[in-house]
Design a protein around this motif. Structure first.
Motif, PDB file in Angstrom:
ATOM      1  N   ASP A  98       0.827  -1.214   0.000  1.00 22.12           N
ATOM      2  CA  ASP A  98       0.000   0.000   0.000  1.00 22.12           C
ATOM      3  C   ASP A  98       0.860   1.263   0.000  1.00 22.12           C
ATOM      4  O   ASP A  98       0.734   2.105  -0.890  1.00 22.12           O
ATOM      5  N   TYR A  99       1.761   1.375   0.961  1.00 26.05           N
ATOM      6  CA  TYR A  99       2.570   2.598   1.057  1.00 26.05           C
ATOM      7  C   TYR A  99       3.550   2.723  -0.122  1.00 26.05           C
ATOM      8  O   TYR A  99       3.535   3.729  -0.846  1.00 26.05           O
ATOM      9  N   LEU A 100       4.369   1.689  -0.314  1.00 29.04           N
ATOM     10  CA  LEU A 100       5.418   1.800  -1.349  1.00 29.04           C
ATOM     11  C   LEU A 100       4.865   2.048  -2.752  1.00 29.04           C
ATOM     12  O   LEU A 100       5.361   2.931  -3.466  1.00 29.04           O
ATOM     13  N   PRO A 101       3.828   1.301  -3.192  1.00 27.50           N
ATOM     14  CA  PRO A 101       3.345   1.557  -4.563  1.00 27.50           C
ATOM     15  C   PRO A 101       2.649   2.908  -4.729  1.00 27.50           C
ATOM     16  O   PRO A 101       2.341   3.295  -5.858  1.00 27.50           O
ATOM     17  N   ARG A 102       2.385   3.596  -3.634  1.00 26.17           N
ATOM     18  CA  ARG A 102       1.846   4.961  -3.787  1.00 26.17           C
ATOM     19  C   ARG A 102       2.965   5.959  -4.014  1.00 26.17           C
ATOM     20  O   ARG A 102       2.827   6.891  -4.795  1.00 26.17           O
ATOM     21  N   ILE A 103       4.087   5.755  -3.316  1.00 24.06           N
ATOM     22  CA  ILE A 103       5.165   6.748  -3.447  1.00 24.06           C
ATOM     23  C   ILE A 103       6.167   6.387  -4.536  1.00 24.06           C
ATOM     24  O   ILE A 103       6.898   7.255  -5.010  1.00 24.06           O
TER      25      ILE A 103
ATOM     26  N   ARG B 129       6.997   4.123  -8.266  1.00 20.09           N
ATOM     27  CA  ARG B 129       6.430   3.437  -9.422  1.00 20.09           C
ATOM     28  C   ARG B 129       6.232   1.959  -9.046  1.00 20.09           C
ATOM     29  O   ARG B 129       7.203   1.266  -8.677  1.00 20.09           O
ATOM     30  N   PRO B 130       4.982   1.448  -9.123  1.00 20.81           N
ATOM     31  CA  PRO B 130       4.736   0.080  -8.653  1.00 20.81           C
ATOM     32  C   PRO B 130       5.634  -0.968  -9.309  1.00 20.81           C
ATOM     33  O   PRO B 130       6.073  -1.917  -8.660  1.00 20.81           O
ATOM     34  N   SER B 131       5.949  -0.789 -10.613  1.00 15.61           N
ATOM     35  CA  SER B 131       6.772  -1.817 -11.276  1.00 15.61           C
ATOM     36  C   SER B 131       8.169  -1.886 -10.652  1.00 15.61           C
ATOM     37  O   SER B 131       8.777  -2.963 -10.591  1.00 15.61           O
ATOM     38  N   ALA B 132       8.674  -0.743 -10.159  1.00 13.69           N
ATOM     39  CA  ALA B 132      10.006  -0.748  -9.535  1.00 13.69           C
ATOM     40  C   ALA B 132       9.951  -1.505  -8.201  1.00 13.69           C
ATOM     41  O   ALA B 132      10.868  -2.261  -7.855  1.00 13.69           O
ATOM     42  N   VAL B 133       8.862  -1.334  -7.463  1.00 11.22           N
ATOM     43  CA  VAL B 133       8.709  -2.035  -6.182  1.00 11.22           C
ATOM     44  C   VAL B 133       8.573  -3.541  -6.449  1.00 11.22           C
ATOM     45  O   VAL B 133       9.249  -4.365  -5.822  1.00 11.22           O
TER      46      VAL B 133
ATOM     47  N   ARG C 273      -4.343  -2.608   3.701  1.00 14.81           N
ATOM     48  CA  ARG C 273      -3.917  -1.229   3.495  1.00 14.81           C
ATOM     49  C   ARG C 273      -3.893  -0.497   4.832  1.00 14.81           C
ATOM     50  O   ARG C 273      -4.417  -0.999   5.829  1.00 14.81           O
ATOM     51  N   MET C 274      -3.358   0.716   4.837  1.00 13.87           N
ATOM     52  CA  MET C 274      -3.360   1.494   6.081  1.00 13.87           C
ATOM     53  C   MET C 274      -4.794   1.736   6.538  1.00 13.87           C
ATOM     54  O   MET C 274      -5.082   1.714   7.735  1.00 13.87           O
ATOM     55  N   ALA C 275      -5.716   1.937   5.589  1.00  6.91           N
ATOM     56  CA  ALA C 275      -7.116   2.145   5.982  1.00  6.91           C
ATOM     57  C   ALA C 275      -7.663   0.887   6.665  1.00  6.91           C
ATOM     58  O   ALA C 275      -8.466   0.983   7.591  1.00  6.91           O
ATOM     59  N   ASP C 276      -7.208  -0.296   6.228  1.00  8.53           N
ATOM     60  CA  ASP C 276      -7.649  -1.538   6.877  1.00  8.53           C
ATOM     61  C   ASP C 276      -7.069  -1.646   8.285  1.00  8.53           C
ATOM     62  O   ASP C 276      -7.724  -2.111   9.212  1.00  8.53           O
TER      63      ASP C 276
END
Ligand code: HEM
Length: 522
Positions: A231-236, A238-242, A502-505
């Protein structure tokens, strides 16, 4: 910044290095083989650093305010700060500007994502017992003071009240006082403490009493890591890099390390890449129903904390300042429509770019442990401080890191001089002299480079920045006592399904899904 000289630590791979109850040192990490050290991921940036006039000018330009708003909810800004404090803690009292070797920057906290900033050294440790209730398993929470007609509320402030002076009484009883540096990070810390307590309270009755704490801590830590990774990493970033790092492994940092060995903390992460969060900070927030319409200013968020401010003069947080988490995280996205707020009330973070908001040009001295530095002094400018730290440790430039990473087989486009010069809606370098600008474009400070990359990528890290962040986080999870990288069979059990947390969860679980707890002020 406060020291933690008397605290004891759980050291991954070594056990507890602590003072015994009679005060004798059981083992000293520093004497044996100091396990907590910063390291250098890439090459040295000797001879590549900006001079002081250039840093002062660039720092002033970066902290002049402006910049876009992102689609990232603002809660993630302070979640990032919380994560940072879990990972990094520079307790060496080195003076800003002194040339020091990174190997002497001892890590006061383990560079792993094991929540030692929440748990300290655990309830059995004499120095950390104060963070826990008398039952030795629940984390202490604090009580707010009545304000604006809202009564005092248990469980909505950090625990405080030890000591005799006003200042000591105000001080939060938590392992890392930086988590009370501003109200947003303080309420994030509180939410994590509640999460632990709730996990504890909902454990199956079959878990023996003696194992409840350890079982809860493991569950909490793994869910926290899952949330960071998915949740956190793919927001900050690029998801493909993560995904590339987490699915295919690291290519540049501690490649091939024995997973349980103590990780080190790369200065490229601590001094540059992860300071990306500074550009996400807003100057004002729609904090809650009372401090609405932008009146929850950053300045007030400092004031209503005890490290960055004085809780507005009270000894506990006034109830009218309790967070409305619905304004900081998107509960609708997590399927809880009843916990949504009107669009105009929601807070989005500032975009990750080369600009930071102007209150950060004049930090309250308490936030960086420097008193007596007058307003207007560049040392109070967070951008100048970041650039200066880079020089102090002779950090590699953006270009050096790009070349280094490519030599290790990581593929991404290197920024051209024109891209570094022009960016996209970020800092304009026209007011630098030609010589200064040429220097910035040739030997770009890593923090600036990473932010330019993000700015040119719609506000998400990519290239050098994404790789530094993803690899460091991967290694920090791998080296944690409890690790979702090592325990590949782990799946979250406290969210909506076996892949989502996710953080909301996390907040939904911690606050029992109740609006009265997630947003008691309304
Ligand atoms: C209002 C919020 C924040 C304030 C006032 C703040 C302020 C500071 C200050 C004063 C420092 C030390 C600067 C120095 O080197 O002298 C620092 C370090 C740092 N900050 Fe922040 N920060 C904030 C939010 C964040 C966020 C959101 C992130 C990341 C998501 C972040 C990441 C970091 C990192 C990685 C360091 C280096 C820590 C270390 O090496 O121990 N900060 N910050």
């Amino acid at each position: 910044m406060e020291k933690h000289g008397s605290e004891s630590y759980f050291v991954v791979g070594e056990g507890l290095l602590a003072e015994s109850s009679n005060g004798r040192t059981v083992a000293s990490a520093a004497q044996a083989a100091p396990p907590f050290r910063f390291s250098r991921m890439g090459p040295k940036g000797a001879g590549k650093q900006l001079g002081e006039p250039n840093r002062t000018k660039l720092g002033a330009l970066m902290a002049a305010g402006g910049g876009e708003t992102s689609a990232i909810p603002s809660g993630y800004t302070y979640l990032g700060q919380f994560i940072d404090h879990d990972l990094t803690f520079d307790k060496t009292n080195v003076m800003l500007g002194t040339q020091i070797n990174p190997s002497v920057l001892l890590q006061a906290r383990s560079p792993s994502l094991d929540l030692d900033s929440l748990y300290g050294a655990g309830p059995q440790d004499p120095e950390s017992a104060k963070f826990y209730e008398a039952d030795g398993t629940h984390l202490k929470l604090g009580k707010t003071v009545a304000a604006d007609g809202i009564p005092a509320k248990n469980g909505f402030d950090l625990p405080r009240g030890a000591g005799s002076s006003q200042k000591a009484k105000r001080k939060a009883i938590i392992p890392d006082p930086r988590n009370d540096e501003n109200l947003a990070v303080a309420q994030t810390h509180l939410a994590m403490a509640r999460f632990h307590n709730r996990v504890l309270d909902t454990l199956p009755g079959s878990v023996p009493a003696a194992q409840k704490f350890a079982t809860a801590r493991e569950l909490v830590t793994k869910h926290y890591q899952w949330m960071i990774r998915t949740d956190y990493l793919p927001r900050i970033c690029r998801p493909s890099a993560v995904n590339n790092v987490f699915n295919q492994g690291r290519k540049v940092f501690e490649v091939g390390a024995t997973p349980t060995d103590v990780p080190t903390m790369p200065i490229e992460f601590s001094v540059a890449a992860f300071r990306l969060g500074h550009s996400m900070i807003r100057a004002s927030y729609n904090w809650n129903k009372i401090f609405d319409g932008g009146s929850g200013s950053l300045e007030l968020l400092f004031t209503f904390s005890a490290t960055g401010g004085n809780l507005g003069g009270d000894l506990h947080l006034p109830s009218n300042w309790i967070a409305d988490f619905r304004r900081l995280y998107d509960f609708k996205e997590a399927g809880h429509n009843a916990l949504g707020v009107p669009a105009g009330k929601f807070n989005f973070a500032k975009a990750i770019d080369t600009r930071i908001v102007d209150p950060l040009r004049d930090l309250p001295p308490a936030t960086f442990g420097g008193s007596g530095i007058p307003s207007g002094d560049p040392q109070r400018n967070l951008a100048f401080r970041n650039l200066t730290r880079g020089r102090m440790v002779r950090l590699a430039t953006g270009q050096q890191m790009a070349t280094f990473m490519k030599s290790k087989g990581v593929n991404f486009p290197t920024l051209t001089k024109a891209q570094i010069r022009d960016g996209k809606g970020g800092v304009v370098l026209d007011t630098l002299t030609t010589k200064q600008r040429d220097k910035v474009l040739r030997d770009t400070p890593l923090w600036f480079y990473v932010l330019r990359e993000a700015e040119l990528n719609g506000g998400q890290l990519r290239g050098v920045g994404a790789r530094i962040v993803a690899e460091t986080m991967h290694r920090a999870m791998e080296g944690s006592t409890h690790s979702i990288v090592r325990d590949t069979a782990f799946r979250p059990s406290l969210g909506p399904n076996a892949t989502t947390f996710r953080m909301a969860d996390l907040l939904f679980f911690a606050f029992e899904g109740k609006k009265t707890l997630l947003a008691p002020v309304g």
